[in-house]
Scaffold this active site. Structure first.
Site, PDB file in Angstrom:
ATOM      1  N   TYR A  44      51.582  57.633 -16.694  1.00 29.90           N
ATOM      2  CA  TYR A  44      51.864  59.074 -16.629  1.00 29.90           C
ATOM      3  C   TYR A  44      51.060  59.881 -17.674  1.00 29.90           C
ATOM      4  CZ  TYR A  44      56.095  58.404 -19.776  1.00 29.90           C
ATOM      5  OH  TYR A  44      56.977  58.127 -20.768  1.00 29.90           O
ATOM      6  N   GLU A  45      51.073  61.176 -17.520  1.00 25.02           N
ATOM      7  CA  GLU A  45      50.232  62.095 -18.316  1.00 25.02           C
ATOM      8  C   GLU A  45      48.742  61.767 -18.186  1.00 25.02           C
ATOM      9  OE1 GLU A  45      53.328  64.261 -19.033  1.00 25.02           O
ATOM     10  OE2 GLU A  45      51.300  64.848 -19.553  1.00 25.02           O
ATOM     11  N   GLY A  46      48.329  61.408 -16.980  1.00 24.30           N
ATOM     12  CA  GLY A  46      46.933  61.016 -16.755  1.00 24.30           C
ATOM     13  C   GLY A  46      46.788  59.531 -16.959  1.00 24.30           C
ATOM     14  N   ARG A  68      49.656  64.118 -24.087  1.00 30.97           N
ATOM     15  CA  ARG A  68      48.929  62.853 -24.089  1.00 30.97           C
ATOM     16  C   ARG A  68      49.019  62.166 -25.450  1.00 30.97           C
ATOM     17  NH1 ARG A  68      43.693  64.223 -20.090  1.00 30.97           N
ATOM     18  NH2 ARG A  68      44.974  64.030 -18.225  1.00 30.97           N
TER      19      ARG A  68
END
Lengths: 572, 572
Positions: free
Chosen positions: A433-435, A297
């Site tokens: 992406y990545e949350g 993140r």
């Protein structure tokens, strides 16, 4: 278009934001001398400019392709990747025991930034490998670490993160991939994963897939998930590469941007012969996933800064070359470069201010990661608090700045050959992406705001007040952040989530404003860098900080208004 | 994806924002009875949904193409365009004498909105034809009007606007295309124009190019420009189409979006045989250009609303279908459609609020255009003031809303097949063409703010205060707008331009907020439309209006900070 890694800015941020001098004073980072750090920054910049940057456009136009023989990268990528491995650019902060250089994560952040600014799609590959390294280091067995880490650290093998399934996007707990134990202690993996970046490619001799799956009888939801390591090619006890494992890319996505990055649908166990090993304890998958995702993140937030920097350089360059119209009010009626027009200046300085503010968040978080790794508990709390800010604000900045970049180019910005459009297209995945950034905001007002009773936030706000009390606008924003935080903390869960996104932006800007104010004080002297830095700092504090103050009404408005109508009315 | 023209919203806006009842009471618009207007709205919606909307995706994937035989449109476009002509959808507000229906421009705005929401690229063609009609009506000779207007009104022939040249983008005065008078009173045109939307295509039997050029010995700059009509095929005195004129498309641009719209490089007079007629007086080109551009600017602002509406519908649809995660805090751990999650609701309502606010500006301006056409001087002042707001705020909204649309779709939003990415790509040109939004802001703080001593603005603010005094947040914004306007008006020219863009946004939001508040009061009753409208109005007033108040510091910050560094430092 011309491109140069902003090395002076990186050096300045390592010093004044990440606190590299204090890090270098720690025994673990004794090697991080100024000379060494300079050499790394300069070397990475030269490599990024010479090898990665020239491939950015062909990556967009040709893209990664799926063929009968597997996924192939665009022309030039394989050679450049081999140079990346040979140069040791992936080894900066890895353990010396694994073949790494043991330098601070802060320095690795600068190196990754250089690569990603040169070529976002390409640098995503090493970014994912970092996630695999982190997970294997933290949770892998000694034999797994010995088998995979040295090759992952050099980049000879690359890593992937296999979380998402069609029905399980943000809701990882809904995944269905299965892992069935075998007599020899290994597992047979079966299932389909989607959105797997660099799931297959021809850059490296092996790909190490880290895969979330369920063992038989595992509890439902996230509690029943375990992590597995599944190499593309099986690896012998001697480390030699063996037969192909039963895992392959069955499709790559046709995406709006990031074309050089193959986004794969991965099929595990089509022939019931996909062998993996469990990493860490059974049902320990979520913990391992968070290990992978937290640094990922931060690195995705950094991607926002990277694309913003690249877009800004292109816009500044165009604005100094493009001659159009006389300056309003000037005696001369001669046309001038558009950089001379006030509103174009405003756009360029906004790009710079947003980019530098988001970069400051990244470097601050990186410096705290290094302290946390050395056992500093307060730094760990700060990293946890900063992670959603870095990820969401950094990627929002990437989108906004690349959009302004198109605007500065005028009609040319909409023409693909110019390159500004690629930045705009590439940037748009990072908030997802990545949350998703919405998930980041939920994480902020959930765990991060209430988990410790707000102590981490209170410490941050106190630090800002202590250092930047003379910035009246910033203090107004900090007061507002505090009021909103308190209201959200004691409020109803829906209200908290309804205000989460504007609150995240407010806190991000307050934190970036603090770090910008610090840089403004440090930028003494009359050299060009110092004058530019002071101008950008003033832009951030005088224009962007007050904008964020305007978000407090939305942050406090609550959820009731969002549910005043039913789904039927929303659709109608 | 499902798509429906928001006819109830259009009807509501015509009534409460454009003031259709008062218009219908004017003799000129006696035909605009409620039944007639309803029939037009319903018919246009059905046509847009049935004919234009299904071609939106193939327009993106196949695009317009240049072949040896000329530019060809994507599959299905020629037939749909013929249906457009046969349906009379271009004739709504044209003069009855020219074959038009003589209905209000407000109604034509709704029709164009329906077409553009269905298919932005396609509807750009009629939009440009409108510009040609306006210029020919206002400045053409009787014979030119007789020759061209009936065919342009029906759409049997289409129109273009040829302003831009490589060295003359926003600075139209720098253009070099020449027009040399011939013995018979015609001119030979020679030069190259770029970014000519629908400069060539196979939809219609003729294309009427309106071209800015310089006559021999004309003064430099904008004062020396004249307007010419240059048909693709020469037209006989009997109206019959004759030989090809010496004008052709030599290239079409490879754009990020709007692929179905051929953006042409047009070459006039390659063989020195391009014949045109002057439109209006020699050196009267700029005035004629503003005739073309002013309504075009309103229509481009409307394009922002169109793409925002389309993106919003797609996002709402996806959010009601996509099931992911349980609702936080809910008793049930069952996964729900993402529309149930507070932050997704926030995104959807933000999309709706921005879209409806921008739409209100468009319909208000359209209603004022109709009044101005009937001789209302105050309405003319209002149209002039509204034009930069509609164009810039409308297109900014298109970009922001289409970006949120991608975010709501998550990873799917970045995949081209979903369609959300097309909206995002298509939307990005609108802040650039027909005068960049920066030019709009300069126009606002220049001519529009100071030209009449601020009387037009004062009248607008007084009207807002008179009608929406009970909206405290809006009144704060209006006060802030007034303070900024006064500071900019008396300030230095550079300071005025430096604050122009944030000021434009503040004034746009204040005006939209006023019109939203009015709609909120009008939306009585408990039907779905009224409840939705009230919820969206509250979102606009309680969340978006305070955000705009946060822009005042930037609007007042002045230019000095923008010039604190030289160009060398900006580049470094």
């Amino acid at each position: 278009m011309p491109f140069a890694v902003p090395v002076a800015e990186q050096r300045f941020l390592l010093q004044h934001v990440a606190g590299i001098d204090a890090l270098a004073a720690m025994p673990a980072f004794a090697d991080a001398t100024p000379d060494m750090v300079d050499a790394v920054l300069e070397g990475a910049a030269a490599f990024a400019e010479g090898s990665f940057a020239p491939l950015n456009r062909v990556g967009d136009t040709v893209g990664a392709r799926r063929t009968e023989a597997g996924v192939t990268m665009p022309p030039g990528y394989v050679a450049a990747y081999h140079d990346y491995v040979a140069g040791g650019w992936g080894t900066i902060d890895a353990d010396v025991a694994q073949g790494g250089q043991g330098l601070p994560f802060s320095v690795a952040t600068a190196v990754l930034e250089s690569l990603g600014t040169a070529n976002l799609s390409f640098a995503l590959c090493p970014t994912l490998t970092v996630g695999a390294i982190e997970a294997t280091s933290a949770h892998g067995s000694a034999s797994q670490q010995a088998m995979y880490l040295p090759k992952l650290v050099t980049g000879e093998w690359t890593g992937t993160m296999n979380l998402t399934e069609p029905q399980a996007g943000s809701d990882v707990g809904a995944l269905r991939t299965t892992a069935t134990p075998q007599a020899d202690g290994t597992y047979r993996i079966k299932g389909t994963k989607i959105y797997i970046s660099y799931g297959e490619h021809d850059l490296a001799e092996n790909i190490v897939h880290l895969v979330l799956a369920r063992t038989p009888g595992a509890p439902a939801g996230t509690r029943g998930i375990s992590l597995f390591v599944v190499p593309r090619f099986r690896v012998g006890a001697d480390g030699a590469i063996g037969a192909a494992n039963d895992v392959r890319c069955v499709s790559i996505e046709h995406k709006m941007g990031l074309h050089a990055s193959p986004t794969c649908v991965m099929s595990f166990g089509d022939r019931d012969d996909c062998i993996g090993e469990i990493v860490g304890p059974e049902h320990g998958g979520m913990r391992a996933m968070f290990t992978m995702m937290n640094n990922a993140r931060l690195n995705v937030g950094l991607q926002g800064v990277e694309i913003a920097e690249r877009a800004t350089q292109a816009a500044v360059d165009y604005a100094t070359v493009r001659v159009q119209s006389a300056r309003a009010g000037a005696a001369s009626r001669e046309s001038v470069a558009i950089v001379e027009h006030p509103d174009v200046r405003r756009m360029l300085l906004r790009m710079k201010a947003l980019t530098q503010g988001a970069r400051a968040l990244c470097y601050h978080a990186a410096g705290q990661v290094d302290r946390a790794h050395q056992g500093d508990a307060a730094a760990r709390v700060r990293v946890d608090l900063m992670t959603p800010l870095v990820k969401a604000y950094g990627t929002d900045v990437g989108v906004e700045v690349s959009g302004i970049g198109i605007q500065v180019h005028g009609g040319m910005g909409f023409i693909e050959e110019t390159g500004a459009a690629q930045h705009y297209r590439d940037a748009r995945i990072a908030p997802i992406y990545e949350g998703t950034n919405g998930i980041q905001a939920a994480d902020l007002v959930g765990r991060k705001l209430t988990g410790d009773g707000g102590a981490g936030l209170a410490a941050l706000l106190a630090e800002i007040r202590g250092e930047a009390a003379d910035e009246a606008g910033l203090m107004m924003l900090v007061d507002s952040v505090e009021r909103v935080a308190e209201a959200l903390r004691v409020g109803d869960g829906d209200d908290r989530l309804a205000g989460s996104y504007p609150f995240l932006t407010m806190l991000s800007v307050a934190t970036a404003g603090w770090l910008m104010a610090r840089q403004g004080r440090a930028a003494v002297g009359d050299d060009g860098f110092a004058r530019m830095k002071r101008a950008v700092v003033r832009f951030y504090l005088d224009r962007l900080v007050p904008e964020a103050t305007g978000l407090s009404a939305g942050a406090l408005a609550g959820a009731a208004g969002l549910y005043a109508v039913g789904v039927e009315e929303l659709v109608a």
